[in-house]
Write an enzyme that holds these catalytic residues in place. Structure first.
Site, PDB file in Angstrom:
ATOM      1  N   GLU A   1      -1.171  -0.587   9.934  1.00  0.00           N
ATOM      2  CA  GLU A   1      -0.225   0.059   9.026  1.00  0.00           C
ATOM      3  C   GLU A   1       0.125   1.428   9.592  1.00  0.00           C
ATOM      4  OE1 GLU A   1      -0.946  -0.838   4.601  1.00  0.00           O
ATOM      5  OE2 GLU A   1      -2.940  -0.682   5.472  1.00  0.00           O
TER       6      GLU A   1
ATOM      7  N   LYS B   1      -8.600  -7.144  -6.902  1.00  0.00           N
ATOM      8  CA  LYS B   1      -9.498  -6.170  -6.307  1.00  0.00           C
ATOM      9  C   LYS B   1      -9.299  -4.773  -6.871  1.00  0.00           C
ATOM     10  CE  LYS B   1      -7.350  -4.163  -2.634  1.00  0.00           C
ATOM     11  NZ  LYS B   1      -7.465  -3.629  -1.352  1.00  0.00           N
TER      12      LYS B   1
ATOM     13  N   HIS C   1      -3.544 -10.761  -2.475  1.00  0.00           N
ATOM     14  CA  HIS C   1      -2.089 -10.944  -2.346  1.00  0.00           C
ATOM     15  C   HIS C   1      -1.681 -11.464  -0.965  1.00  0.00           C
ATOM     16  CE1 HIS C   1      -1.971  -6.926  -0.479  1.00  0.00           C
ATOM     17  NE2 HIS C   1      -0.759  -7.218  -0.068  1.00  0.00           N
TER      18      HIS C   1
ATOM     19  N   ARG D   1      -3.621   0.883 -24.204  1.00  0.00           N
ATOM     20  CA  ARG D   1      -3.995   1.779 -25.299  1.00  0.00           C
ATOM     21  C   ARG D   1      -2.845   2.667 -25.777  1.00  0.00           C
ATOM     22  NH1 ARG D   1     -10.195   3.574 -24.256  1.00  0.00           N
ATOM     23  NH2 ARG D   1      -9.743   2.873 -22.164  1.00  0.00           N
TER      24      ARG D   1
ATOM     25  N   LYS E   1       1.543 -14.411   0.530  1.00  0.00           N
ATOM     26  CA  LYS E   1       2.613 -14.126   1.500  1.00  0.00           C
ATOM     27  C   LYS E   1       3.086 -15.439   2.114  1.00  0.00           C
ATOM     28  CE  LYS E   1       0.991  -9.534   2.860  1.00  0.00           C
ATOM     29  NZ  LYS E   1       2.067  -8.562   2.689  1.00  0.00           N
TER      30      LYS E   1
ATOM     31  N   ASP F   1     -11.425  -2.515   2.122  1.00  0.00           N
ATOM     32  CA  ASP F   1     -10.036  -2.556   1.669  1.00  0.00           C
ATOM     33  C   ASP F   1      -9.242  -3.680   2.337  1.00  0.00           C
ATOM     34  OD1 ASP F   1      -7.916  -1.330   0.131  1.00  0.00           O
ATOM     35  OD2 ASP F   1      -7.092  -0.581   2.025  1.00  0.00           O
TER      36      ASP F   1
ATOM     37  N   LYS G   1      -5.087   2.464   9.253  1.00  0.00           N
ATOM     38  CA  LYS G   1      -3.971   3.251   8.716  1.00  0.00           C
ATOM     39  C   LYS G   1      -3.485   4.184   9.815  1.00  0.00           C
ATOM     40  CE  LYS G   1      -4.746   2.067   4.308  1.00  0.00           C
ATOM     41  NZ  LYS G   1      -3.899   1.059   3.665  1.00  0.00           N
TER      42      LYS G   1
ATOM     43  N   HIS H   1      -8.503  -9.535   2.671  1.00  0.00           N
ATOM     44  CA  HIS H   1      -7.300 -10.082   3.318  1.00  0.00           C
ATOM     45  C   HIS H   1      -7.594 -10.695   4.693  1.00  0.00           C
ATOM     46  CE1 HIS H   1      -5.551  -7.888   0.121  1.00  0.00           C
ATOM     47  NE2 HIS H   1      -5.431  -6.727   0.735  1.00  0.00           N
TER      48      HIS H   1
HETATM   49  C1  BG6 Z   1      -3.941  -3.536  -0.149  1.00  0.00           C
HETATM   50  C2  BG6 Z   1      -4.748  -2.382   0.352  1.00  0.00           C
HETATM   51  O1  BG6 Z   1      -4.768  -4.542  -0.632  1.00  0.00           O
HETATM   52  O2  BG6 Z   1      -3.158  -4.041   0.905  1.00  0.00           O
HETATM   53  C3  BG6 Z   1      -3.860  -1.294   0.888  1.00  0.00           C
HETATM   54  O3  BG6 Z   1      -5.537  -1.858  -0.691  1.00  0.00           O
HETATM   55  C4  BG6 Z   1      -2.931  -1.876   1.938  1.00  0.00           C
HETATM   56  O4  BG6 Z   1      -4.608  -0.247   1.454  1.00  0.00           O
HETATM   57  C5  BG6 Z   1      -2.229  -3.125   1.424  1.00  0.00           C
HETATM   58  O5  BG6 Z   1      -1.986  -0.881   2.273  1.00  0.00           O
HETATM   59  C6  BG6 Z   1      -1.454  -3.805   2.526  1.00  0.00           C
HETATM   60  O6  BG6 Z   1      -0.660  -4.804   1.969  1.00  0.00           O
HETATM   61  P1  BG6 Z   1       0.695  -5.244   2.657  1.00  0.00           P
HETATM   62  O7  BG6 Z   1       1.186  -6.340   1.783  1.00  0.00           O
HETATM   63  O8  BG6 Z   1       1.575  -4.052   2.699  1.00  0.00           O
HETATM   64  O9  BG6 Z   1       0.316  -5.721   4.026  1.00  0.00           O
END
Ligand code: BG6
Length: 487
Positions: free
Chosen positions: A213, A145, A175, A46, A179, A231, A337, A236
């Site tokens: 993480e 997502k 994603h 926009r 990888k 999440d 996390k 994933h």
């Molecule tokens: C995302 C999540 O899909 O994947 C995040 O929303 C997460 O919370 C991330 O940190 C992790 O991705 P990667 O590629 O860093 O393992």
């Protein structure tokens, strides 16, 4: 191999995803010669910007998010020339904007729409495209997502997109599937004769999937509505499970592979009601303050109106795949996390040897483990027992047969989006989630979420920088097993 020329329209062109992931990924592919000036990247949103503004934004994204050693001014100059921008209001079918003038009406030019926007805009944008006659039967639409927050909302989103686009035109990004190391799971399993014969309940004791993480979550706006289950696990990690547990597909055809993944998701034993307390643990990190470190807790990071949130920043759970191959083999998941370190890995633990002749020897034989390290330090390790060298008698030692990707390959490892964005152009849906997979995943996850919502107790606290709440250790130790930790 270069791909066909394309017109890639990016809705949400001024957003974070475009800047951080899409532009850098396309830059790398351009630099490697996978496409050239015959292709176009068209920003749409926009904001009232012009081509020059979008080109400038592209330069900035490269400067900020591409490693210095790959920033090549001559290539960047050529690359940004393929960027143009059209101000568009696609929030309703009658919305404004003249995207048509930026698109080529040539069947040899692939037409792709990347919706880097909130999911409530997917349906309006799809309708806008149809109304403005920009839809083509061979066009592709890319979405990602959050594809819903439960089964019902995800069906609504998919229905909205499906009003215009057929399933073979929809590319749902997870994603993790882009990888390199995740794709390597397929190579490991199906390009080697060694593993498949032992890849079953007769030989495997259990499987562990860890995505830990070290970063926190509280400052990410969306996270509090989501939590670790939605999440990380729903998407994933269930995808990782699928790749580990699926039957060998008959071919590399996208649907052959996705059919097999779907069967795994449908074979997951439901965890509902009373089983939830037994088979799942959720946690939330607490801050630490000492003389040397100070890390905020999840609650401290939240804005005032969200304080007291029960959103989980950690989940451990025990899943079972109810089929012939995996009967009785638990799959333990763990993600969080602010954990002790950043590591994603899969540990396949084999059964103990049936009879040991080494009982008198020092160091009893330990079961073999296959460790697939997804990140960082990507690689595959097979933990084996050997005789400790030396004349001190028959001492056994566990050592890794170690394949480190960094040491074996000198090439740069492409980022997930590089592969995925060009697979869209290639028309290859293998690494994208099909609608039925997504819905099967929600169907399994929803009852866990619902039981948590009904539970009176909050998530278990864990200290930032540790491996999660004590309950997660109890979850696996109750079965006489321990989390694999090599870090
Ligand atoms: C995302 C999540 O899909 O994947 C995040 O929303 C997460 O919370 C991330 O940190 C992790 O991705 P990667 O590629 O860093 O393992």
């Amino acid at each position: 191999i270069p791909v066909q020329p394309f017109d890639y329209v990016v809705f949400g062109a001024t957003g974070d995803l475009t800047k951080r992931k899409l532009i850098p990924a396309l830059y790398h592919r351009f630099k490697d010669g996978q496409f050239d000036e015959q292709s176009r990247i068209i920003g749409a949103s926009r904001s009232k910007l012009g081509d020059a503004d979008f080109q400038k934004a592209a330069r900035e994204a490269i400067a900020q998010f591409v490693e210095k050693e790959y920033q090549d001014e001559a290539v960047i100059d050529r690359f940004v020339k393929i960027f143009s921008y059209v101000p568009v209001d696609a929030s309703n079918p009658e919305g404004s904007g003249d995207l048509g003038k930026a698109l080529r009406d040539d069947p040899k030019v692939v037409r792709a729409f990347y919706l880097a926007v909130a999911p409530d805009l997917f349906e309006p944008i799809a309708e806008y495209l149809a109304k403005k006659k920009l839809y083509r039967r061979d066009a592709r639409v890319v979405i990602e997502k959050p594809l819903g927050h439960d089964l019902a909302s995800s069906m609504e989103i998919n229905d909205g997109v499906a009003k215009i686009f057929k399933e073979d035109q929809v590319y749902r990004i997870d994603h993790y599937l882009g990888k390199e190391t995740v794709q390597n799971l397929l190579a490991l399993r199906f390009a080697n004769a060694l593993f498949e014969p032992v890849w079953n309940s007769a030989h495997i004791d259990h499987v562990q999937l860890t995505v830990a993480e070290s970063v926190g979550a509280g400052t990410r706006g969306y996270y509090d509505e989501s939590g670790a289950l939605r999440d990380m696990i729903q998407n994933h990690m269930l995808q990782l499970l699928c790749l580990v547990a699926m039957e060998p597909p008959a071919s590399d055809d996208a649907n052959a592979l996705r059919d097999e993944k779907l069967k795994v998701l449908r074979a997951l034993k439901p965890i509902a009601n009373g089983d939830v307390a037994r088979n799942t643990v959720r946690g939330q990190y607490r801050g630490v303050k000492s003389e040397t470190t100070s890390v905020a807790g999840y609650q401290d990071e939240l804005p005032e109106e969200k304080k007291g949130s029960r959103t989980e920043t950690f989940v451990a759970l025990k899943a079972e795949v109810e089929n012939w191959r995996w009967a009785g083999v638990p799959f333990y998941f763990r993600t969080g996390k602010r954990m002790a370190s950043r590591v994603s890995e899969i540990c396949i633990q084999f059964k103990p040897i049936p009879h040991s002749i080494f009982d008198h020897a020092e160091g009893a034989p330990r079961p073999n483990k296959l460790i697939i390290r997804l990140q960082p330090d990507e690689g595959v390790k097979l933990m084996m027992m050997i005789k400790d060298p030396g004349s001190g008698g028959m001492r056994l030692r566990e050592v890794p047969l170690n394949l480190s990707f960094a040491q074996t390959f000198s090439e740069r490892t492409p980022e997930a989006y590089e592969r995925l964005l060009l697979d869209v152009v290639r028309g290859n849906q293998t690494l994208f989630m099909r609608r039925d997979e997504l819905e099967a995943a929600w169907k399994w996850v929803d009852p866990i979420r619902e039981a948590w919502d009904r539970a009176s107790e909050p998530p278990q606290p864990y200290t930032a920088g540790t491996w999660g709440p004590t309950g997660s250790i109890a979850l696996i130790e109750r079965d006489g097993r321990t989390w694999y930790e090599d870090h």
